[in-house]
Scaffold this motif. Sequence first.
Motif, PDB file in Angstrom:
ATOM      1  N   GLN A   1     -34.276  -1.805 -11.404  1.00 25.34           N
ATOM      2  CA  GLN A   1     -34.383  -2.975 -12.273  1.00 25.34           C
ATOM      3  C   GLN A   1     -33.325  -3.996 -11.880  1.00 25.34           C
ATOM      4  O   GLN A   1     -32.138  -3.815 -12.138  1.00 25.34           O
TER       5      GLN A   1
ATOM      6  N   ASP B   1     -35.776  -7.575 -18.808  1.00 21.78           N
ATOM      7  CA  ASP B   1     -36.819  -8.395 -19.411  1.00 21.78           C
ATOM      8  C   ASP B   1     -36.455  -8.670 -20.861  1.00 21.78           C
ATOM      9  O   ASP B   1     -36.474  -7.767 -21.701  1.00 21.78           O
TER      10      ASP B   1
ATOM     11  N   SER C   1     -38.107 -10.586 -22.860  1.00 23.27           N
ATOM     12  CA  SER C   1     -39.283 -10.989 -23.638  1.00 23.27           C
ATOM     13  C   SER C   1     -39.257 -10.277 -24.987  1.00 23.27           C
ATOM     14  O   SER C   1     -38.754  -9.164 -25.107  1.00 23.27           O
TER      15      SER C   1
END
Length: 513
Positions: free
Chosen positions: A486, A490, A492
């Motif tokens: 990674q 993220d 989001s």
Amino acid sequence: MASLSHSLASYEHLFFTALAFLMSALVFIISRKNKSKSLNLPPGPPAWPVVGNLFQFARSGKQFFQYVRDIRPKYGPIFTVRMATRTLIIVTSSELAREALIEKSQAFASRPSETPTRTVFSSNKFTVNSAVYGPVWRSLRRNMVQGMLSAARLKEFCSVRDSAMDRLIDRLRDEGESNGGVVFVLKNARFAVFCILLSMCFGVEMDQDTIDRIDDVLKMVLITIVPRLDDFLPILAPFFAKQRKSAIKVREDQMKTLVPFLEMRRSILKNPGSDKTAASFSYLDTLFDLKIEGRKSSPTDDELVTLCSEFINAGTDTTATALEWGVARLIEYPEIQSKLYAEIKSTVGDRKVEEKDLEKMEYLNAVSNELLRKHPPTYFSLTHAAIQPGATLGGYDIPTDASLEIFLPTIADDPKLWSDPEKFNPDRFLSGREEADMTGATGVIRMMPFGVGRRICPGLGMATLHINLMLARMVQEFEWSALPNQTKLDFSEKLEFTVVMKTPLQAVIEPRA
């Protein structure tokens, strides 16, 4: 609104099927329209007949907070969204939030009407959060604040939190050792908070299976009260008989699961010393003989289950969500994690962090303040409503049947209130550079993760204590990093009961030397 956008598309055909029924309501609709014409409501997107903006929102394919973000630039700091029979007034500025919740706090201190399903689970609005402004709310809130959430009362549960923290660290260590150092953050943080609140609420020992069973039931309650299409278009109720029947079954399961703990606690109070593992005090103790203004009887078992469920559910996911976002930010900014660890080491040395240490850690408190600024547990404060006709806000009329929704991100990210608001920067709160007041007491609302004014969340002190303690212990025991494959986290978001990371955070932990 959490999953409404996902369900509307599949239910849209019901709207057309029910069109004949809607025609029979034409007289009612026309009367409402004439009434609304006499009011000076805030502007908003053009509404369709009958359904308002309901299907416009559904066809956007977005969650409600995203829809609000999109239309705000066009309609300004206050606007109207019509969700069929429900009128929502959206407030997105600090100035208007202050006018509503502080300057006119009594005028907007009530709650709107509830859906039939929510009424079942709130015992007809017999909770601190849902009660209309009046004697029931005053009695319930006073009891929770003075009887359970005062600083003195919270200290009585220090050993409960200490035990839960040790358990959390052990769970993380075991999971990491069995999974190559990888752990799920939200799941473990949530379990720790849930155990604390369960003990505070009932004051009895529970095994793992019992804890899991209660957790499953209370999660199902949260899922069940998510708004459905018939909540906005009641004329479609015949099409949702199965869901209503399912909701009644969930309530029955909730009662069946929790009532035995009411009886157990009653028995302990009647026979002191009969259970050596029982706590000397619990939230439930304050409720058995609670005197409610304007009523002679004490709360019923149905109401007790509702109040206990509120206490546990309101404090679990909100705190756990904050911890997930917090760990994600520490991974994103290793220098912040290193600075926080250095402060912990300099404050406590090699012993574990205790609650008495937290107030000495200026940087820890700065990190948690910035965390709550950037990632409030929910993006809307709990809904407010005008108490009586004639209420105005920003020069507009606010009808008593409207839901007043305060949108938090646009306040916490307002460049007029914050320097470089998009950046996660705990240093902004050091040495008095920027104000961290969450209550609006300083005269300007700059962040309000727990609401402000008369209906401010009574659990603010407990929530910040739990966040600070858990964050400190987790950083003291482990170094947190991203998964090996990674390169960037993220960030989001999605709305469940709280605003969580769209992809549940997995992190790699390395025990500190």
